[in-house]
Design a protein around this motif. Sequence first.
Motif, PDB file in Angstrom:
ATOM      1  N   GLU A 148       0.837  -1.196   0.000  1.00 58.17           N
ATOM      2  CA  GLU A 148       0.000   0.000   0.000  1.00 58.17           C
ATOM      3  C   GLU A 148       0.879   1.257   0.000  1.00 58.17           C
ATOM      4  N   ILE A 149       1.964   1.243   0.783  1.00 58.40           N
ATOM      5  CA  ILE A 149       2.871   2.395   0.793  1.00 58.40           C
ATOM      6  C   ILE A 149       3.501   2.563  -0.588  1.00 58.40           C
ATOM      7  N   PHE A 150       3.853   1.431  -1.199  1.00 60.48           N
ATOM      8  CA  PHE A 150       4.412   1.470  -2.558  1.00 60.48           C
ATOM      9  C   PHE A 150       3.396   2.054  -3.532  1.00 60.48           C
ATOM     10  N   ASP A 151       2.142   1.638  -3.373  1.00 60.72           N
ATOM     11  CA  ASP A 151       1.092   2.064  -4.287  1.00 60.72           C
ATOM     12  C   ASP A 151       0.811   3.558  -4.147  1.00 60.72           C
ATOM     13  N   LEU A 152       0.675   4.035  -2.925  1.00 61.10           N
ATOM     14  CA  LEU A 152       0.182   5.396  -2.700  1.00 61.10           C
ATOM     15  C   LEU A 152       1.296   6.423  -2.518  1.00 61.10           C
ATOM     16  N   TYR A 153       2.504   5.987  -2.134  1.00 64.82           N
ATOM     17  CA  TYR A 153       3.600   6.944  -1.933  1.00 64.82           C
ATOM     18  C   TYR A 153       4.758   6.736  -2.907  1.00 64.82           C
ATOM     19  N   GLY A 154       4.860   5.539  -3.488  1.00 67.36           N
ATOM     20  CA  GLY A 154       5.943   5.292  -4.434  1.00 67.36           C
ATOM     21  C   GLY A 154       7.269   4.934  -3.789  1.00 67.36           C
ATOM     22  N   VAL A 155       7.218   4.325  -2.604  1.00 68.94           N
ATOM     23  CA  VAL A 155       8.451   3.824  -1.984  1.00 68.94           C
ATOM     24  C   VAL A 155       8.688   2.409  -2.493  1.00 68.94           C
ATOM     25  N   ARG A 156       9.897   2.130  -2.969  1.00 64.05           N
ATOM     26  CA  ARG A 156      10.201   0.769  -3.432  1.00 64.05           C
ATOM     27  C   ARG A 156      10.813  -0.007  -2.270  1.00 64.05           C
ATOM     28  N   PHE A 157      10.187  -1.102  -1.873  1.00 64.88           N
ATOM     29  CA  PHE A 157      10.699  -1.901  -0.757  1.00 64.88           C
ATOM     30  C   PHE A 157      11.549  -3.032  -1.313  1.00 64.88           C
ATOM     31  N   ASP A 158      12.875  -2.922  -1.122  1.00 66.49           N
ATOM     32  CA  ASP A 158      13.771  -3.976  -1.598  1.00 66.49           C
ATOM     33  C   ASP A 158      13.644  -5.191  -0.689  1.00 66.49           C
ATOM     34  N   GLY A 159      13.499  -6.345  -1.288  1.00 66.70           N
ATOM     35  CA  GLY A 159      13.363  -7.579  -0.528  1.00 66.70           C
ATOM     36  C   GLY A 159      11.920  -7.963  -0.271  1.00 66.70           C
ATOM     37  N   HIS A 160      10.973  -7.158  -0.810  1.00 66.51           N
ATOM     38  CA  HIS A 160       9.555  -7.509  -0.653  1.00 66.51           C
ATOM     39  C   HIS A 160       9.224  -8.667  -1.599  1.00 66.51           C
ATOM     40  N   PRO A 161       8.482  -9.680  -1.119  1.00 63.00           N
ATOM     41  CA  PRO A 161       8.249 -10.846  -1.982  1.00 63.00           C
ATOM     42  C   PRO A 161       7.332 -10.576  -3.175  1.00 63.00           C
ATOM     43  N   ASP A 162       6.463  -9.594  -3.087  1.00 69.02           N
ATOM     44  CA  ASP A 162       5.458  -9.426  -4.148  1.00 69.02           C
ATOM     45  C   ASP A 162       5.063  -7.959  -4.221  1.00 69.02           C
ATOM     46  N   LEU A 163       5.970  -7.146  -4.726  1.00 69.47           N
ATOM     47  CA  LEU A 163       5.723  -5.702  -4.695  1.00 69.47           C
ATOM     48  C   LEU A 163       4.948  -5.283  -5.943  1.00 69.47           C
ATOM     49  N   ARG A 164       3.629  -5.136  -5.784  1.00 72.57           N
ATOM     50  CA  ARG A 164       2.773  -4.642  -6.865  1.00 72.57           C
ATOM     51  C   ARG A 164       1.853  -3.611  -6.258  1.00 72.57           C
ATOM     52  N   ARG A 165       1.181  -2.831  -7.139  1.00 66.37           N
ATOM     53  CA  ARG A 165       0.126  -1.948  -6.642  1.00 66.37           C
ATOM     54  C   ARG A 165      -0.973  -2.814  -6.039  1.00 66.37           C
ATOM     55  N   ILE A 166      -1.587  -2.310  -4.966  1.00 67.11           N
ATOM     56  CA  ILE A 166      -2.601  -3.135  -4.298  1.00 67.11           C
ATOM     57  C   ILE A 166      -3.978  -2.509  -4.391  1.00 67.11           C
ATOM     58  N   LEU A 167      -4.079  -1.173  -4.392  1.00 67.41           N
ATOM     59  CA  LEU A 167      -5.386  -0.522  -4.444  1.00 67.41           C
ATOM     60  C   LEU A 167      -5.677   0.045  -5.818  1.00 67.41           C
ATOM     61  N   MET A 168      -4.718   0.738  -6.406  1.00 69.09           N
ATOM     62  CA  MET A 168      -4.928   1.299  -7.738  1.00 69.09           C
ATOM     63  C   MET A 168      -4.558   0.244  -8.779  1.00 69.09           C
ATOM     64  N   TRP A 169      -4.961   0.511 -10.018  1.00 73.15           N
ATOM     65  CA  TRP A 169      -4.684  -0.449 -11.081  1.00 73.15           C
ATOM     66  C   TRP A 169      -3.217  -0.363 -11.500  1.00 73.15           C
ATOM     67  N   ASP A 170      -2.752  -1.425 -12.156  1.00 74.23           N
ATOM     68  CA  ASP A 170      -1.332  -1.511 -12.487  1.00 74.23           C
ATOM     69  C   ASP A 170      -0.886  -0.423 -13.445  1.00 74.23           C
ATOM     70  N   GLU A 171      -1.815   0.046 -14.317  1.00 75.59           N
ATOM     71  CA  GLU A 171      -1.440   1.055 -15.313  1.00 75.59           C
ATOM     72  C   GLU A 171      -1.325   2.446 -14.705  1.00 75.59           C
ATOM     73  N   PHE A 172      -1.795   2.613 -13.483  1.00 73.61           N
ATOM     74  CA  PHE A 172      -1.802   3.927 -12.837  1.00 73.61           C
ATOM     75  C   PHE A 172      -0.367   4.380 -12.589  1.00 73.61           C
ATOM     76  N   GLU A 173      -0.094   5.648 -12.801  1.00 74.06           N
ATOM     77  CA  GLU A 173       1.285   6.119 -12.715  1.00 74.06           C
ATOM     78  C   GLU A 173       1.537   7.069 -11.550  1.00 74.06           C
ATOM     79  N   ASP A 174       0.480   7.626 -10.970  1.00 74.52           N
ATOM     80  CA  ASP A 174       0.684   8.630  -9.913  1.00 74.52           C
ATOM     81  C   ASP A 174       0.773   7.962  -8.544  1.00 74.52           C
ATOM     82  N   TYR A 175       1.095   8.783  -7.555  1.00 73.53           N
ATOM     83  CA  TYR A 175       1.104   8.326  -6.167  1.00 73.53           C
ATOM     84  C   TYR A 175       0.160   9.227  -5.395  1.00 73.53           C
ATOM     85  N   PRO A 176      -1.103   8.798  -5.211  1.00 70.44           N
ATOM     86  CA  PRO A 176      -2.150   9.734  -4.780  1.00 70.44           C
ATOM     87  C   PRO A 176      -2.001  10.281  -3.367  1.00 70.44           C
ATOM     88  N   MET A 177      -1.262   9.630  -2.486  1.00 75.46           N
ATOM     89  CA  MET A 177      -1.172  10.160  -1.133  1.00 75.46           C
ATOM     90  C   MET A 177      -0.015  11.134  -0.964  1.00 75.46           C
TER      91      MET A 177
END
Lengths: 228, 208
Positions: A148-177
Amino acid sequence: MESLDEIKARAESAVPGAKIDIVPNPGPSKQSSLLLDNEHASAIARFLCDDPALRLDFCSNATGVDWLGRTVKKTVKVKKVVDGIEKEVDETTEEFFPGYLEAIYHLYSITHKHGPVIIRMRTADRAAGAPLPSLTPIWRSAEFQEREIFDLYGVRFDGHPDLRRILMWDEFEDYPMRKDYREPDDYEFEPTPHDDVLEKAKQHYRPRPQLDGAENITPRNEAETLKG
Amino acid sequence: MTEQIDEGLRSELQRQGIWVTSMQELYNWGRQNSIWPLQFGLACCAIEMIATAASRYDIARFGGEVFRPSPRQADLMIVAGTVTKKMAPQIVRLYNQMPDPKYVISMGACAISGGPFKQGYNVLKGIDRYIPVDVYIPGCPPRPEALLHAFMELQRKIDSQKLTGTDKAEHLDPTQLSEFPVPAFGAHDLEPPANPDVFHPLKMERQG
């Protein structure tokens, strides 16, 4: 539970090279937090989780904060010689603090029934995909919240097992929060605009016609009636 | 046509055991009393919809108790709750999969306009941007009675639909669209943000 200073001292001795700062919270809750350095964050988190006295085995919450870059003005009185006379002059210095993104974790111990211990990590800048180490390998409950932090703020978590957007769609480019996010301008139809929405809706309104003074001239036939 | 029969004569015949009706009346009577809603809910309005279907409010009294889990068998889509932008394409796709004649009830403030989440980056400002809506129910969430009222309004609408003539029902007119383009996920918003063929908001002339 130990005080934050004690936790800090023990963690720093347990993880060689680790550097922890205490971020004070002057509010009524006094929930001060530990700021971990990114390089050793995983090792420190592992220590917090496994240490028999702490056993912070439950990460109840992970969230993000966006801190914009800010300029702080400082006014200092300086003694200066002006026109041969020594005077006290106000000197203003400006200092720029660059912005960063922050991830905050609230940790509790189910074993010892204590907590929370709050830890923070900060990115170097506010770029998209600014890296931080993932703490999901230590606390599994952080997985979705780091996404969720990755999705809404754009922080990349190194070592995360499955880092994808969770709330917004994959094509979304902004970081709404993020604080500089601007939502799509979709305010042309607002039945009852008010406050901020009114300002946005007004940009779609027709401009007020420019008055040229013609409305003040009495029409001729009306003027004749007035004369009688 | 029923309009050609004198009402007095009709009731007189009825008293004698002769029922005179028209195809349109019979057809609409059948349709309006067996509206099968599509079984899906989006948010808290869905809880009120469930309450409407349960025994206390009992939508079965109006012939609407057969909630279908497949859009192929449904007549009515009750959009019950907040439509997020991520969910909107799926709603339109479900609508397209429903057979004609089909109706939509927009239930609650969110489905009408986005409601309290209107200014959210993730919420669609009303489902009528993509699919035509027959009945709107205000409320947050509307009470089950309000949904029943909307249901009765829809029954009235179905009852008034004509089978022939220039003003016949939309589903009998082959020129009328019954499927609408599914919006795509864009980089910043749904593409397009509204379907101009469907979305006709009130024209507001305001001066800045």
